[in-house]
Design an enzyme around this catalytic site. Structure first.
Site, PDB file in Angstrom:
ATOM      1  N   ILE A 137       6.536   0.718 -16.569  1.00 45.31           N
ATOM      2  CA  ILE A 137       7.438   1.432 -15.670  1.00 45.31           C
ATOM      3  C   ILE A 137       6.669   1.675 -14.368  1.00 45.31           C
ATOM      4  O   ILE A 137       5.438   1.682 -14.359  1.00 45.31           O
ATOM      5  CB  ILE A 137       7.971   2.759 -16.263  1.00 45.31           C
ATOM      6  N   ASP A 138       7.394   1.852 -13.286  1.00 37.39           N
ATOM      7  CA  ASP A 138       6.765   1.975 -11.981  1.00 37.39           C
ATOM      8  C   ASP A 138       5.887   3.228 -11.895  1.00 37.39           C
ATOM      9  O   ASP A 138       6.089   4.199 -12.623  1.00 37.39           O
ATOM     10  CB  ASP A 138       7.823   2.027 -10.885  1.00 37.39           C
ATOM     11  N   LYS A 139       4.962   3.194 -10.951  1.00 39.61           N
ATOM     12  CA  LYS A 139       4.035   4.310 -10.742  1.00 39.61           C
ATOM     13  C   LYS A 139       4.773   5.636 -10.622  1.00 39.61           C
ATOM     14  O   LYS A 139       4.408   6.632 -11.261  1.00 39.61           O
ATOM     15  CB  LYS A 139       3.206   4.051  -9.484  1.00 39.61           C
ATOM     16  N   THR A 141       7.797   6.412 -11.514  1.00 40.13           N
ATOM     17  CA  THR A 141       8.779   6.666 -12.566  1.00 40.13           C
ATOM     18  C   THR A 141       8.048   7.293 -13.736  1.00 40.13           C
ATOM     19  O   THR A 141       7.000   6.799 -14.148  1.00 40.13           O
ATOM     20  CB  THR A 141       9.462   5.362 -13.020  1.00 40.13           C
ATOM     21  N   ARG A 237      16.326   0.386  -9.785  1.00 40.88           N
ATOM     22  CA  ARG A 237      16.267   0.694  -8.347  1.00 40.88           C
ATOM     23  C   ARG A 237      17.024  -0.358  -7.538  1.00 40.88           C
ATOM     24  O   ARG A 237      17.772  -0.024  -6.606  1.00 40.88           O
ATOM     25  CB  ARG A 237      14.807   0.788  -7.914  1.00 40.88           C
TER      26      ARG A 237
END
Length: 310
Positions: A137-139, A141, A237
């Site tokens: 998962i993104d930084k 998130t 996103r």
């Protein structure tokens, strides 16, 4: 040396072999695949190939994944929020602001650094920089991730991602008020040709499917649940921006005027999968961080969008 086989399908016809392999949901980067091809670790119908080989349905592709090199990423003691752990898998709740795995020039402070200190037995399938990492998962998130502690567990967990049987539910705040109470976004995602650091909906991109349900509507925003059927980079996103409702606080895909939240309002709150050994379905739920809940409460009370930028 790990061997993985793939039979080229009709929908992969004419695509570059490096692009096909990078899209198999093993979390291989295209650069990594190209390196394996250069080293002769990828064959098509028994013969060595080139990255730009155009795939033909029925091609038998074999990938030999080299044994991981000695890991030069250092273990770091961290107070990890572990939701579950046994001999095969760890489920951890990643905080917002933490990178999942190291990258060149960024070798410390990541979830992998903490995992290496927490346990010594992580799968090596994804190489020296991403031991145990099955998905990301993104930084900015927050939320739940499953991590494999051995290669057998890793393969079974990845296969569930390929088969789209993993439950991944996110909570997000998006700009605008959605007209529908539920919907599905089925739009292919690929690299943005104008900005190689961003993804976008593009013809010929990788299949991407996101389901959403409206939880609560506010004056200028909507609280939604997003359910991933596929797991493309920045999928939620990109998809929410595509339908005209980008995530609040998103510095990359949001509008210029967006709440200053130190990143997008997105939390991976529910994760469920079949245990790789017991074969029992297990599911975990992690509450959103306090900052997320505080933002939602401000919207709920209609406090004139106090965090909105000028």
């Amino acid at each position: 040396m790990e061997n993985i086989q793939h039979l080229i399908q009709e929908n992969e016809k004419g695509k570059r072999i490096d692009a096909v392999l990078a899209g198999l949901e093993y979390n291989w980067s295209r650069t990594q695949v190209q390196q394996w091809i250069k080293e002769g670790n990828v064959t098509v119908n028994g013969a060595k190939t080139k990255p730009n080989y155009k795939s033909v349905p029925g091609d038998e592709v074999q990938i030999e994944i080299p044994d991981p090199e000695p890991l030069d990423v250092e273990a770091e003691e961290m107070n990890l929020d572990v939701y579950y752990e046994d001999a095969d898998v760890i489920v951890v709740n990643k905080p917002k602001g933490m990178v999942v795995h190291p990258a060149p020039g960024h070798l410390s402070g990541t979830l992998v650094n903490g995992l290496m200190a927490h346990c010594k037995d992580l799968s090596g399938i994804n190489g020296v920089m991403r031991p145990g990492i099955v998905h990301r998962i993104d930084k900015d998130t927050s939320g739940l991730l499953m991590v494999a502690k051995n290669d057998a567990a890793h393969e079974k967990l990845v296969q569930q991602l390929v088969d789209k049987t993993v439950t991944r539910k996110y909570t997000a705040v998006v700009h605008g008020v959605l007209d529908n109470t539920a919907g599905t976004i089925h739009a292919p995602i690929g690299r943005d040709k104008k900005d190689r650091q961003s993804m976008t909906v593009v013809d010929g991109g990788k299949q991407a499917i996101t389901h959403f349900n409206v939880i609560e509507k506010f004056k200028d925003f909507t609280l939604v649940e997003c359910i991933l059927e596929t797991g493309r980079t920045h999928q939620i996103r990109v998809h929410m921006k595509y339908i005209g409702h980008p995530l609040a606080g998103d510095p990359k895909y949001g509008p210029r005027k967006t709440p200053d939240l130190n990143g997008q309002a997105l939390h991976a709150g529910v994760l469920g999968f079949v245990h790789p050994t017991t074969e029992e379905y297990i599911e975990f739920t992690a509450p959103a961080p306090a900052s997320f809940d505080e933002f939602v409460e401000k919207l709920r009370n209609d406090v004139d969008n106090p965090v909105k930028k000028d």
